[in-house]
Design a protein around this motif. Structure first.
Motif, PDB file in Angstrom:
ATOM      1  N   ILE A   4      98.430 -42.259  20.457  1.00 43.21           N
ATOM      2  CA  ILE A   4      98.259 -42.170  21.908  1.00 43.21           C
ATOM      3  C   ILE A   4      97.017 -41.374  22.278  1.00 43.21           C
ATOM      4  N   SER A   5      96.136 -41.159  21.316  1.00 42.49           N
ATOM      5  CA  SER A   5      95.004 -40.256  21.531  1.00 42.49           C
ATOM      6  C   SER A   5      94.049 -40.732  22.610  1.00 42.49           C
ATOM      7  N   LYS A   6      94.090 -42.021  22.968  1.00 42.22           N
ATOM      8  CA  LYS A   6      93.181 -42.533  23.990  1.00 42.22           C
ATOM      9  C   LYS A   6      93.913 -43.115  25.197  1.00 42.22           C
ATOM     10  N   LEU A   7      95.225 -42.921  25.250  1.00 39.11           N
ATOM     11  CA  LEU A   7      96.015 -43.524  26.323  1.00 39.11           C
ATOM     12  C   LEU A   7      95.564 -43.065  27.706  1.00 39.11           C
ATOM     13  N   ALA A  18     103.566 -25.350  34.122  1.00 39.29           N
ATOM     14  CA  ALA A  18     103.102 -25.775  32.796  1.00 39.29           C
ATOM     15  C   ALA A  18     102.928 -24.649  31.789  1.00 39.29           C
ATOM     16  N   ALA A  19     103.370 -23.450  32.115  1.00 36.97           N
ATOM     17  CA  ALA A  19     103.153 -22.328  31.199  1.00 36.97           C
ATOM     18  C   ALA A  19     104.009 -22.417  29.950  1.00 36.97           C
ATOM     19  N   ARG A  20     105.173 -23.045  30.083  1.00 36.94           N
ATOM     20  CA  ARG A  20     106.110 -23.088  28.957  1.00 36.94           C
ATOM     21  C   ARG A  20     107.036 -24.282  29.135  1.00 36.94           C
ATOM     22  N   GLY A  21     107.936 -24.460  28.176  1.00 38.42           N
ATOM     23  CA  GLY A  21     108.989 -25.455  28.295  1.00 38.42           C
ATOM     24  C   GLY A  21     108.493 -26.879  28.451  1.00 38.42           C
ATOM     25  N   LEU A  22     109.206 -27.641  29.275  1.00 38.26           N
ATOM     26  CA  LEU A  22     108.851 -29.040  29.474  1.00 38.26           C
ATOM     27  C   LEU A  22     107.446 -29.192  30.039  1.00 38.26           C
ATOM     28  N   GLY A  23     107.072 -28.334  30.988  1.00 35.83           N
ATOM     29  CA  GLY A  23     105.743 -28.437  31.582  1.00 35.83           C
ATOM     30  C   GLY A  23     104.639 -28.290  30.554  1.00 35.83           C
ATOM     31  N   LEU A  24     104.782 -27.339  29.654  1.00 32.97           N
ATOM     32  CA  LEU A  24     103.785 -27.157  28.593  1.00 32.97           C
ATOM     33  C   LEU A  24     103.784 -28.351  27.651  1.00 32.97           C
ATOM     34  N   ALA A  25     104.965 -28.876  27.342  1.00 35.06           N
ATOM     35  CA  ALA A  25     105.030 -30.068  26.487  1.00 35.06           C
ATOM     36  C   ALA A  25     104.315 -31.248  27.137  1.00 35.06           C
ATOM     37  N   PHE A  26     104.503 -31.409  28.454  1.00 35.35           N
ATOM     38  CA  PHE A  26     103.809 -32.488  29.160  1.00 35.35           C
ATOM     39  C   PHE A  26     102.302 -32.280  29.119  1.00 35.35           C
ATOM     40  N   ALA A  27     101.859 -31.072  29.475  1.00 35.92           N
ATOM     41  CA  ALA A  27     100.425 -30.784  29.507  1.00 35.92           C
ATOM     42  C   ALA A  27      99.790 -30.996  28.142  1.00 35.92           C
ATOM     43  N   ALA A  29     100.869 -32.983  25.632  1.00 38.57           N
ATOM     44  CA  ALA A  29     100.825 -34.413  25.299  1.00 38.57           C
ATOM     45  C   ALA A  29      99.769 -35.150  26.117  1.00 38.57           C
ATOM     46  N   ILE A  30      99.619 -34.774  27.384  1.00 41.53           N
ATOM     47  CA  ILE A  30      98.614 -35.408  28.241  1.00 41.53           C
ATOM     48  C   ILE A  30      97.210 -35.109  27.732  1.00 41.53           C
ATOM     49  N   ALA A  31      96.968 -33.857  27.355  1.00 43.21           N
ATOM     50  CA  ALA A  31      95.659 -33.486  26.819  1.00 43.21           C
ATOM     51  C   ALA A  31      95.402 -34.173  25.480  1.00 43.21           C
ATOM     52  N   GLU A  32      96.433 -34.257  24.646  1.00 44.07           N
ATOM     53  CA  GLU A  32      96.291 -34.942  23.359  1.00 44.07           C
ATOM     54  C   GLU A  32      96.010 -36.432  23.545  1.00 44.07           C
ATOM     55  N   SER A  33      96.353 -36.953  24.710  1.00 44.67           N
ATOM     56  CA  SER A  33      96.106 -38.370  24.994  1.00 44.67           C
ATOM     57  C   SER A  33      94.745 -38.611  25.604  1.00 44.67           C
ATOM     58  N   VAL A 229     106.675 -39.510  30.599  1.00 45.92           N
ATOM     59  CA  VAL A 229     105.643 -38.988  31.504  1.00 45.92           C
ATOM     60  C   VAL A 229     104.297 -39.631  31.206  1.00 45.92           C
ATOM     61  N   LEU A 230     103.946 -39.760  29.932  1.00 47.70           N
ATOM     62  CA  LEU A 230     102.690 -40.416  29.566  1.00 47.70           C
ATOM     63  C   LEU A 230     102.669 -41.861  30.065  1.00 47.70           C
ATOM     64  N   PHE A 231     103.774 -42.559  29.904  1.00 46.42           N
ATOM     65  CA  PHE A 231     103.879 -43.932  30.387  1.00 46.42           C
ATOM     66  C   PHE A 231     103.631 -43.998  31.894  1.00 46.42           C
ATOM     67  N   ALA A 232     104.269 -43.107  32.638  1.00 43.79           N
ATOM     68  CA  ALA A 232     104.166 -43.133  34.098  1.00 43.79           C
ATOM     69  C   ALA A 232     102.775 -42.763  34.601  1.00 43.79           C
TER      70      ALA A 232
END
Length: 254
Positions: A4-7, A18-27, A29-33, A229-232
């Motif tokens: 998903i590195s270019k999604l 986004a400091a921790r928890g789900l928000g940090l996980a989202f941020a 994954a989004i940056a990794e994409s 979240v990435l899909f949406a």
């Protein structure tokens, strides 16, 4: 595993809470994409540490202070984040508080009710409004509201939070119709009970209720939710709007 590195390559995304928890996980994954990501939170020290860790991995991120109970803070955060990003293609409204957990309805006082609504409902509404001009200018704007599966099954002893997340679902559908003419998609992701810092207060019995009732009978972790979240946010969902995606291992099916 799917690459998903270019999604989300070239996208500019703001994630609240986004400091921790789900928000940090989202941020993360989004940056990794491939996206440039603004992380916003009221937990300034925790946010600074999370941002530093992500930057240490070469990800393009920045942190911004945000108090979702303060309209002026919301406006300032949206302006600063959009300025740093150079525009805005995606907004993830993740910031929320629970506060009413473990209490039946009659033990929730007015101040507690109002604080939950101020952050989870009014704050989500105001952050969305503050970001709309930039999202409209994007041409492929996407809003992802973090709801919850609790209003889908009527979780007890959590009424203020459940009501607030039910309101988020309603706002998602209404905003999807309002913003469709601007090519903005608006969807909600409704996780089940996920093991993060914010759910440490939840008694073991509630975790067991979820695990026993899921089609996929295991503990839910943040990585279980990031894909939705990435899909949406991505072009994969450009004709999907006004929807609620329950991500809970089949505890609720709709």
């Amino acid at each position: 595993m799917t690459d998903i590195s270019k999604l989300l390559a070239g996208r500019r995304v703001l994630v609240t809470g986004a400091a921790r928890g789900l928000g940090l996980a989202f941020a993360t994954a989004i940056a990794e994409s491939g996206a440039k990501v603004a992380l916003a939170d009221i937990l300034h020290d925790v946010l600074a540490g999370s941002v530093a860790a992500l930057r240490g991995r070469g990800l393009d991120v920045q942190g911004f202070p945000l108090d979702m109970a303060d309209p002026a803070s919301i406006e300032a955060c949206a302006a600063a984040a959009t300025g740093w990003l150079g525009g805005l293609d995606g907004l993830v409204n993740n910031a929320a508080i629970t506060n009413s957990g473990g209490r039946p309805s009659e033990r929730i006082d007015i101040a507690m009710w109002d604080s939950v609504m101020a952050v989870n409902v009014r704050g989500t509404w105001l952050m969305t409004n503050a970001c709309l001009p930039a999202l409209r200018a994007s041409g492929h704007g996407a809003i992802v509201n973090l709801a919850s599966d609790t209003p889908l099954w009527g979780a007890p002893n959590l009424l203020a939070y459940v009501a607030s997340k039910g309101a988020v679902i309603g706002m998602t559908r209404s905003l999807a119709r309002e913003e469709g003419s601007h090519d903005i998609t608006v969807n909600a992701v409704a996780p089940g009970l996920t093991k993060v810092e914010a759910t440490e207060y939840v008694p073991a019995q509630r975790y067991q209720t979820y695990q026993d009732g899921r089609a996929l009978q295991r503990l839910q972790v943040p990585d279980d939710v990031t894909g939705a979240v990435l899909f949406a946010l991505s072009d994969l969902s450009r004709f999907v709007t006004g929807q609620v995606l329950a991500v809970n291992g089949g505890f609720v099916m709709n």
